[in-house]
Design a protein around this motif. Structure first.
Motif, PDB file in Angstrom:
ATOM      1  N   ARG A   1       0.816  -1.215   0.000  1.00 43.03           N
ATOM      2  CA  ARG A   1       0.000   0.000   0.000  1.00 43.03           C
ATOM      3  C   ARG A   1       0.854   1.271   0.000  1.00 43.03           C
ATOM      4  N   ALA A   2       2.148   1.135   0.178  1.00 44.44           N
ATOM      5  CA  ALA A   2       3.011   2.318   0.252  1.00 44.44           C
ATOM      6  C   ALA A   2       3.177   2.953  -1.118  1.00 44.44           C
ATOM      7  N   ARG A   3       3.149   4.269  -1.138  1.00 39.49           N
ATOM      8  CA  ARG A   3       3.455   5.034  -2.345  1.00 39.49           C
ATOM      9  C   ARG A   3       4.799   5.729  -2.110  1.00 39.49           C
ATOM     10  N   MET A   4       5.629   5.834  -3.129  1.00 36.82           N
ATOM     11  CA  MET A   4       7.009   6.274  -2.930  1.00 36.82           C
ATOM     12  C   MET A   4       7.394   7.365  -3.920  1.00 36.82           C
ATOM     13  N   MET A   5       8.256   8.251  -3.456  1.00 36.99           N
ATOM     14  CA  MET A   5       8.823   9.287  -4.317  1.00 36.99           C
ATOM     15  C   MET A   5      10.277   9.501  -3.898  1.00 36.99           C
ATOM     16  N   LEU A   6      11.149   9.598  -4.864  1.00 38.98           N
ATOM     17  CA  LEU A   6      12.559   9.879  -4.618  1.00 38.98           C
ATOM     18  C   LEU A   6      12.873  11.260  -5.170  1.00 38.98           C
ATOM     19  N   VAL A   7      13.414  12.133  -4.310  1.00 39.53           N
ATOM     20  CA  VAL A   7      13.848  13.464  -4.737  1.00 39.53           C
ATOM     21  C   VAL A   7      15.371  13.461  -4.767  1.00 39.53           C
ATOM     22  N   VAL A   8      15.935  13.778  -5.927  1.00 40.00           N
ATOM     23  CA  VAL A   8      17.392  13.787  -6.069  1.00 40.00           C
ATOM     24  C   VAL A   8      17.851  15.223  -6.296  1.00 40.00           C
ATOM     25  N   PRO A   9      19.081  15.540  -5.914  1.00 41.36           N
ATOM     26  CA  PRO A   9      19.543  16.938  -6.019  1.00 41.36           C
ATOM     27  C   PRO A   9      19.497  17.448  -7.443  1.00 41.36           C
ATOM     28  N   GLU A  10      18.966  18.684  -7.594  1.00 39.75           N
ATOM     29  CA  GLU A  10      18.958  19.311  -8.914  1.00 39.75           C
ATOM     30  C   GLU A  10      20.310  19.943  -9.223  1.00 39.75           C
ATOM     31  N   SER A  11      21.015  20.389  -8.162  1.00 44.45           N
ATOM     32  CA  SER A  11      22.367  20.910  -8.314  1.00 44.45           C
ATOM     33  C   SER A  11      22.930  21.035  -6.913  1.00 44.45           C
ATOM     34  N   PRO A  12      24.256  21.053  -6.756  1.00 39.14           N
ATOM     35  CA  PRO A  12      24.834  21.114  -5.415  1.00 39.14           C
ATOM     36  C   PRO A  12      24.400  22.369  -4.665  1.00 39.14           C
ATOM     37  N   GLY A  13      24.091  22.208  -3.399  1.00 37.02           N
ATOM     38  CA  GLY A  13      23.877  23.349  -2.519  1.00 37.02           C
ATOM     39  C   GLY A  13      22.589  24.095  -2.721  1.00 37.02           C
ATOM     40  N   THR A  14      21.556  23.463  -3.343  1.00 35.23           N
ATOM     41  CA  THR A  14      20.336  24.214  -3.637  1.00 35.23           C
ATOM     42  C   THR A  14      19.232  23.996  -2.629  1.00 35.23           C
ATOM     43  N   GLY A  15      19.476  23.306  -1.545  1.00 31.90           N
ATOM     44  CA  GLY A  15      18.376  23.075  -0.613  1.00 31.90           C
ATOM     45  C   GLY A  15      18.848  22.753   0.768  1.00 31.90           C
ATOM     46  N   ARG A  16      17.901  22.319   1.597  1.00 31.62           N
ATOM     47  CA  ARG A  16      18.194  21.960   2.980  1.00 31.62           C
ATOM     48  C   ARG A  16      17.650  20.581   3.253  1.00 31.62           C
ATOM     49  N   THR A  17      18.125  19.990   4.308  1.00 26.29           N
ATOM     50  CA  THR A  17      17.548  18.739   4.759  1.00 26.29           C
ATOM     51  C   THR A  17      16.743  18.999   6.000  1.00 26.29           C
ATOM     52  N   GLY A  18      16.051  17.987   6.456  1.00 26.34           N
ATOM     53  CA  GLY A  18      15.201  18.146   7.633  1.00 26.34           C
ATOM     54  C   GLY A  18      13.750  18.070   7.229  1.00 26.34           C
ATOM     55  N   VAL A  19      12.911  17.604   8.122  1.00 29.40           N
ATOM     56  CA  VAL A  19      11.497  17.428   7.824  1.00 29.40           C
ATOM     57  C   VAL A  19      10.672  18.273   8.762  1.00 29.40           C
ATOM     58  N   ALA A  20       9.805  19.100   8.225  1.00 32.29           N
ATOM     59  CA  ALA A  20       8.886  19.887   9.035  1.00 32.29           C
ATOM     60  C   ALA A  20       7.525  19.230   9.009  1.00 32.29           C
ATOM     61  N   GLN A  21       6.790  19.334  10.103  1.00 33.61           N
ATOM     62  CA  GLN A  21       5.454  18.783  10.153  1.00 33.61           C
ATOM     63  C   GLN A  21       4.434  19.904   9.939  1.00 33.61           C
ATOM     64  N   ASP A  22       3.150  19.543  10.022  1.00 35.06           N
ATOM     65  CA  ASP A  22       2.063  20.493   9.775  1.00 35.06           C
ATOM     66  C   ASP A  22       2.223  21.138   8.402  1.00 35.06           C
ATOM     67  N   PHE A  23       2.545  20.316   7.395  1.00 37.89           N
ATOM     68  CA  PHE A  23       2.772  20.856   6.065  1.00 37.89           C
ATOM     69  C   PHE A  23       1.507  21.455   5.470  1.00 37.89           C
ATOM     70  N   ASN A  24       0.359  20.907   5.837  1.00 38.21           N
ATOM     71  CA  ASN A  24      -0.841  21.264   5.101  1.00 38.21           C
ATOM     72  C   ASN A  24      -1.746  22.205   5.876  1.00 38.21           C
ATOM     73  N   THR A  25      -1.168  22.987   6.762  1.00 40.34           N
ATOM     74  CA  THR A  25      -1.900  24.054   7.441  1.00 40.34           C
ATOM     75  C   THR A  25      -1.092  25.328   7.319  1.00 40.34           C
ATOM     76  N   LEU A  26      -1.743  26.421   7.016  1.00 39.08           N
ATOM     77  CA  LEU A  26      -1.050  27.692   6.843  1.00 39.08           C
ATOM     78  C   LEU A  26      -1.514  28.676   7.905  1.00 39.08           C
ATOM     79  N   PRO A  27      -0.787  28.776   9.049  1.00 38.33           N
ATOM     80  CA  PRO A  27      -1.129  29.792  10.033  1.00 38.33           C
ATOM     81  C   PRO A  27      -0.603  31.139   9.590  1.00 38.33           C
ATOM     82  N   ASP A  28      -1.196  32.183  10.127  1.00 43.15           N
ATOM     83  CA  ASP A  28      -0.802  33.534   9.731  1.00 43.15           C
ATOM     84  C   ASP A  28      -0.366  34.344  10.934  1.00 43.15           C
TER      85      ASP A  28
END
Length: 920
Positions: A441-468
């Motif tokens: 039942r698992a769905r999978m996605m692999l994200v690979v670097p688009e170029s060196p140094g273009t992002g960060r690691t780490g996982v944030a929660q509450d992705f689908n709520t936008l507080p103001d």
């Protein structure tokens, strides 16, 4: 309206007296007292519903108006409309074109407020002193009657630009959000939950004011609304105020009755049955290492199975730790549950050293997804009950409204406890796992670097709520009743009532009874001397914790939440549990202190892993930004020192043990006990029994003598290259000298004023950014001011110049008294919220010890705040290191460097680091 009792344990047992309690008699059972509370429910003929949760000891009243509409309800092609409407309602003007906006009236009231948009709901809440309740209820009633009153096309255009800036900031400068958005779109194609809350910049730019007006006409009605009030006011008083202020919106006195809007959440998506080698979507994105995403769909909140979904994440975290223990090809992993009304998503991420390992590591993760051999369902149930107590301290009105919509029952407190007890039983949970966590039942996605140094690691929660945030003009309305004495709002918090005493070994203890929830927190604060090796304290403490024999530890078994953290000049460890388990938490401390020596075998087996962690950390974009900022803000001082892999390789068990022996002494420590404590004599006897016999070692310390860091000598502008980025993530640091008690209040007013003014210019007038964040960083030897914002890359130089001009104007010209009066008021209005929970109270007490302040420091703060003047503010701004700022900007160097240099800034460019080779 009848009394209800909340039982937060599987068994309710009276705690033993201290004289009877020893480490040998402790039984690993959660021990808690019931909580008396009252719930009232009032449905209205208009379809609006009211829930009142009475908490007689709460210092404030909190109200939430929850509309049953979210991003899942947006018409096709109008993604982002629900979130944009949420923004727009704060700009409405009731009473004519010259009337103040709703957001400004909220700010002037003394209330704290916010709003959030989720896939299923839009929530508007405030928390305020009870005497403000009546006028704020009137304000919310006006908002419901006409959510977009007085809104002009120009208002709409500017706020739409602000929302676009917010989306770009959230999903570019926080790349994990972007990846999660892709995961939803790729793995839930065509599903209402497969689109992002807030839409995209392109979809938002297509929206019109007429779209917004049609949306509120359809969805912002009484029948869509659940009003929840929690606090010290009686239900009779609340019902009267709501009926009076909402008036015709309740439908009372009418002849028709409207049924509340019944929400049928989006259904579970169809099964995706593909061979393992075809189930992985591959995308390129802003990551510094390949990241594997795994997602399972499970029944959502409306199913009544939310406890099982949360427990599944806990079990999966344990499983991943087991599967990847000692696996060099895996750099990190996490798991969390995202709960929506119709669907819950169990999400795991695995950071990989190499893309080629993705399929193999995915199979390992899937192979252990239902392996709970190192995980206890009873311990998880106990922990969830502790979490429920912690949540109650926050007055969870959003969840209360959601529970009523889902079940038709108003008693969230008792109902959630019942779901926990019934859902986390072996047979029921086992059936849930068998149904929803099979590997196929698992769905999978692999994200690979688009170029060196273009992002960060780490996982944030509450992705689908936008507080103001509270981003409104703070000075366009009079302060309430013409009485501006901040001491009427910023009341002394009572921390000076803490009882301080010493154990026979010299260990200091601070105990404070606080709150109405039967929780207790135990924190041990170790004040450490600064080390010439910035890595030594953290590694030594972690090695000590790992070396300790925790087989007899009680925390996990009784449902305690435990944390451990080390920062430059202190280390902290603590736990939160039901108040009857205070002896268990103290006994865990006793066992660790007794076994605190570093085990050489443990260290030698983990040194390579520690070295690799340090190497990877120095390559992360966010770590490079933080290191660059600190190194230039605290030049030549341990505060600015950057740990290196070479330092990790050089550490030996002897060095670690020597540091532990020299620092872990009773005289260096303070024990904090906060919450529902026994009487003082019993607390003292228990602390002495558990910890009074420990003396520690007495090795001589080799620490660096404390000294204030030198100031920066010139302005620095550092550009951390992120090729192709459309946003410039900008951080400024300025130094202050050490502040005294009165100056801290002045600095808080300056901080709030700067944030408001910069928000006004950069967000409200120019639409360049979602917001500016200003905060003070106070350390024992130095104080700094930090400013953070993100703007379109083309506007970076102009935004930086605007910030520097704003700082310079405060230095050169005294502010009008009225402006200072408003700024003081905004600090005062949130003062008591600094002490709202046992956790925040404990943090404030530890801060006093870390900074060497007395227990009555916070009691005197309101007087210091009332004494802030234009002259004192200007004098303190003049002590900032203006002209010697440290600026670190993350973005596309090819675009940023020319415009910054053209504006007269001397730029130092940091290019992406080369990948770290895997250790042999």
């Amino acid at each position: 309206m009848s009394p209800r009792l909340l039982a937060a344990a599987l068994a309710l047992l009276a705690p033993l007296g201290c004289a009877e309690m020893t480490a040998m008699t402790l039984t690993d059972t959660p021990l808690a007292k019931p909580i008396p509370y009252r719930v009232a429910y009032q449905p209205y003929p208009s379809g609006m519903r009211l829930v009142v949760h009475e908490d007689a000891q709460a210092p404030r009243v909190t109200m939430n108006v929850a509309y049953r509409v979210g991003s899942a309800d947006e018409p096709a092609g109008k993604e982002g409309l629900a979130h944009l409407v949420e923004h727009l309602t704060f700009l409405s003007r009731h009473g004519g074109a010259q009337a103040p906006r709703v957001g400004s009236r909220l700010l002037a009231s003394g209330a704290r407020f916010n709003a959030s948009t989720s896939p299923d709901s839009t929530d508007y809440w405030f928390t305020a002193p009870p005497e403000q309740f009546s006028r704020l209820v009137s304000l919310e009633a006006q908002r419901m009657r006409d959510p977009l009153a007085g809104l002009t096309e120009e208002d709409f255009r500017v706020e739409r630009d602000v929302v676009v800036a917010e989306l770009r900031e959230r999903y570019e400068t926080s790349p994990q959000r972007a990846q999660y958005t892709w995961a939803l779109a790729e793995l839930l194609p065509g599903h209402p939950y497969g689109r992002t809350v807030g839409g995209t910049p392109e979809s938002v730019l297509r929206l019109t004011l007429e779209d917004a007006r049609a949306f509120v006409k359809q969805h912002y009605t009484p029948a869509h609304a659940v009003v929840v009030v929690s606090g010290p006011m009686s239900s009779a008083d609340v019902k009267y105020e709501v009926a009076d202020r909402f008036s015709s919106l309740t439908g009372n006195g009418g002849t028709t009755h409207t049924t509340p809007i019944q929400h049928t959440p989006p259904p579970m998506p169809g099964e995706l049955k593909l061979p393992d080698n075809q189930r992985m979507v591959v995308k390129r994105g802003p990551v510094e290492h390949p990241r594997l995403w795994l997602m399972w769909t499970m029944p959502g909140f409306y199913s009544g199975q939310a406890p099982q979904a949360y427990a599944a994440a806990s079990m999966l975290r344990t499983s991943l730790a087991k599967q990847f223990a000692g696996e060099d090809r895996v750099l990190g992993h996490s798991a969390f549950t995202h709960m929506m009304d119709g669907v819950a998503l169990l999400v795991a991420t695995v950071d990989l050293a190499k893309q080629e390992d993705a399929q193999e590591m995915a199979q390992k993760a899937l192979g252990g997804s239902t392996d709970g051999r190192n995980w206890s369902l009873s311990a998880e149930r106990n922990t969830r009950l502790t979490d429920a107590y912690l949540e109650l301290e926050q007055l969870p009105t959003v969840e209360m409204a959601r529970f009523l919509r889902a079940t038709g029952k108003p008693d969230y407190v008792g109902g959630w406890q019942q779901q926990l007890r019934e859902g986390l039983l072996g047979e029921r949970y086992g059936a849930f796992v068998a149904a929803y966590l099979p590997r196929e039942r698992a769905r999978m996605m692999l994200v690979v670097p688009e170029s060196p140094g273009t992002g960060r690691t780490g996982v944030a929660q509450d992705f689908n709520t936008l507080p103001d945030a509270e981003d409104f003009d703070r000075s366009d309305v009079p302060l309430p009743d013409g009485k501006h004495d901040v001491r009427r709002v910023a009341l002394p918090p009572g921390l000076d009532k803490a009882e301080a005493f010493s154990l026979s070994n010299g260990l200091q203890v601070v105990a404070l009874r606080r709150g109405s929830i039967p929780l207790v927190q135990v924190h041990l604060l170790l004040r450490t001397a600064l080390s010439p090796d910035p890595l030594l304290p953290e590694v030594a403490m972690n090695a000590s914790w790992v070396s300790a024999d925790d087989s007899r530890a009680h925390a996990g078994k009784v449902g305690a939440r435990v944390y451990r953290t080390v920062q430059g000049d202190s280390a902290r460890m603590g736990a939160t549990a039901a108040s009857g388990n205070l002896p268990h938490l103290l006994d865990d401390l006793r066992q660790w202190l007794r076994d605190s020596d570093v085990n050489a075998k443990v260290w030698w087996s983990s040194q390579d892993k520690t070295t690799r962690i340090v190497e990877r950390e120095t390559q992360r974009t966010d770590a490079r930004v933080r290191n660059a900022l600190d190194a230039k803000l605290f030049p030549g001082h341990p505060y600015g020192a950057v740990p290196t892999a070479e330092q990790a390789k050089a550490l030996t068990p002897g060095q670690l043990s020597e540091w532990i022996d020299s620092e872990l002494r009773p005289g260096n420590m303070t024990l904090y006990l906060v919450g529902d404590l026994p009487p003082a004599p019993e607390v003292q006897r228990l602390a002495e029994l558990m910890l009074g016999g420990w003396s520690g070692s007495w090795s001589a310390s080799k620490a660096v003598p404390p000294q204030e860091p030198p100031q920066p000598t010139a302005r620095s502008v550092v550009l951390v290259d992120r090729p192709g980025a459309s946003q410039a993530d900008m951080r400024l640091g300025l130094r202050w000298p050490l502040l005294d008690a009165g100056q801290v209040a002045t600095a808080d007013v300056i901080t709030g004023l700067l944030q408001g003014r910069m928000d006004h210019h950069l967000r409200e007038q120019l639409g360049l950014t979602y917001g500016v964040h200003v905060q003070r960083d106070e350390r024992p030897l130095a104080t700094a001011l930090h400013i953070h914002t993100a703007v379109d890359v083309k506007a970076a130089a102009g935004a930086l110049e605007q910030i520097l001009v704003e700082l310079g104007s405060l230095k050169d010209t005294p502010l009008p008294p009225k402006v200072v009066e408003h700024a003081r008021w905004q600090v005062a209005r949130g003062y008591d919220l600094r002490f709202r929970t046992t956790d925040s109270v404990a943090a404030r007490l530890m801060e006093l010890s870390r900074l060497g302040r007395s227990l009555d420091y916070w009691e005197k703060y309101p007087e210091h705040l009332a004494a802030v003047t234009p002259a004192s503010m200007q004098a303190l701004v003049q002590k900032l290191s203006l002209g010697r700022e440290v600026v670190v900007i993350t973005g596309d160097a090819a675009s940023l460097r020319p415009q910054l240099e053209a504006a007269g800034f001397k730029v130092e460019v940091h290019t992406p680091a080369a990948p770290v080779a895997k250790a042999p």
